[in-house]
Write an enzyme that holds these catalytic residues in place. Sequence first.
Site, PDB file in Angstrom:
ATOM      1  N   HIS A 127      10.171 -81.317-126.832  1.00 46.20           N
ATOM      2  CA  HIS A 127      11.315 -80.540-126.359  1.00 46.20           C
ATOM      3  C   HIS A 127      12.524 -81.465-126.319  1.00 46.20           C
ATOM      4  CE1 HIS A 127       8.889 -77.192-124.104  1.00 46.20           C
ATOM      5  NE2 HIS A 127       8.436 -77.420-125.329  1.00 46.20           N
TER       6      HIS A 127
ATOM      7  N   GLU B 115      14.627 -82.269-124.055  1.00 46.22           N
ATOM      8  CA  GLU B 115      14.691 -83.155-122.893  1.00 46.22           C
ATOM      9  C   GLU B 115      13.750 -84.342-123.048  1.00 46.22           C
ATOM     10  OE1 GLU B 115      14.134 -79.814-123.029  1.00 46.22           O
ATOM     11  OE2 GLU B 115      14.294 -78.966-121.033  1.00 46.22           O
TER      12      GLU B 115
ATOM     13  N   CYS C 180      11.491 -76.262-118.782  1.00 47.18           N
ATOM     14  CA  CYS C 180      10.163 -75.706-118.506  1.00 47.18           C
ATOM     15  C   CYS C 180       9.422 -76.618-117.521  1.00 47.18           C
ATOM     16  CB  CYS C 180       9.378 -75.571-119.806  1.00 47.18           C
ATOM     17  SG  CYS C 180       8.871 -77.159-120.520  1.00 47.18           S
TER      18      CYS C 180
ATOM     19  N   CYS D 279       8.890 -80.248-118.807  1.00 49.45           N
ATOM     20  CA  CYS D 279      10.095 -81.068-118.801  1.00 49.45           C
ATOM     21  C   CYS D 279      10.522 -81.446-117.385  1.00 49.45           C
ATOM     22  CB  CYS D 279      11.209 -80.365-119.564  1.00 49.45           C
ATOM     23  SG  CYS D 279      10.856 -80.269-121.335  1.00 49.45           S
TER      24      CYS D 279
END
Length: 151
Positions: free
Chosen positions: A54, A56, A84, A87
């Site tokens: 992701h 991040e 999410c 993360c």
Amino acid sequence: MNDQDNIFMRRALELAKMAEQAGEVPVGALVVIDNEIIAEGFNRPISEHDPTAHAEIVAMRIASKKIGNYRLLNSTIYVTLEPCVMCIGAMMHARIKRLVYAAKDPKTGAVHSKFNLLEKGLFNHQMECDSSILAEESSSLLRNFFQARRG
């Protein structure tokens, strides 16, 4: 929130557009320490064959290597979509000081939408959070991306 927040979020939106051009869900992130961008990332799970890639996580991995420490103390992470669970967990372990995100994620958002993992007392580490900075731009980018994919 301040003018710097808008500048940094605009850069995160540029990164999100790079993700879109690569065929990824358009999410961008950056890590800032002392008003300096030390790392940038955008979604890469499809191209990297990595469910953890992701935006991040990508940005935090780069930042950690750059400073030589997995603890990203006194840092702010900017991301175009509400993080999410995975993360947020990584941000807590990294000791991110502040999270700034644009659009809410009603399906998997772990800050305000689906879960509230920043609730006081839930973790040892407390992270500051500001949201909705350039939310409409980010939401529009995501909405258009998914509409185009559905054809």
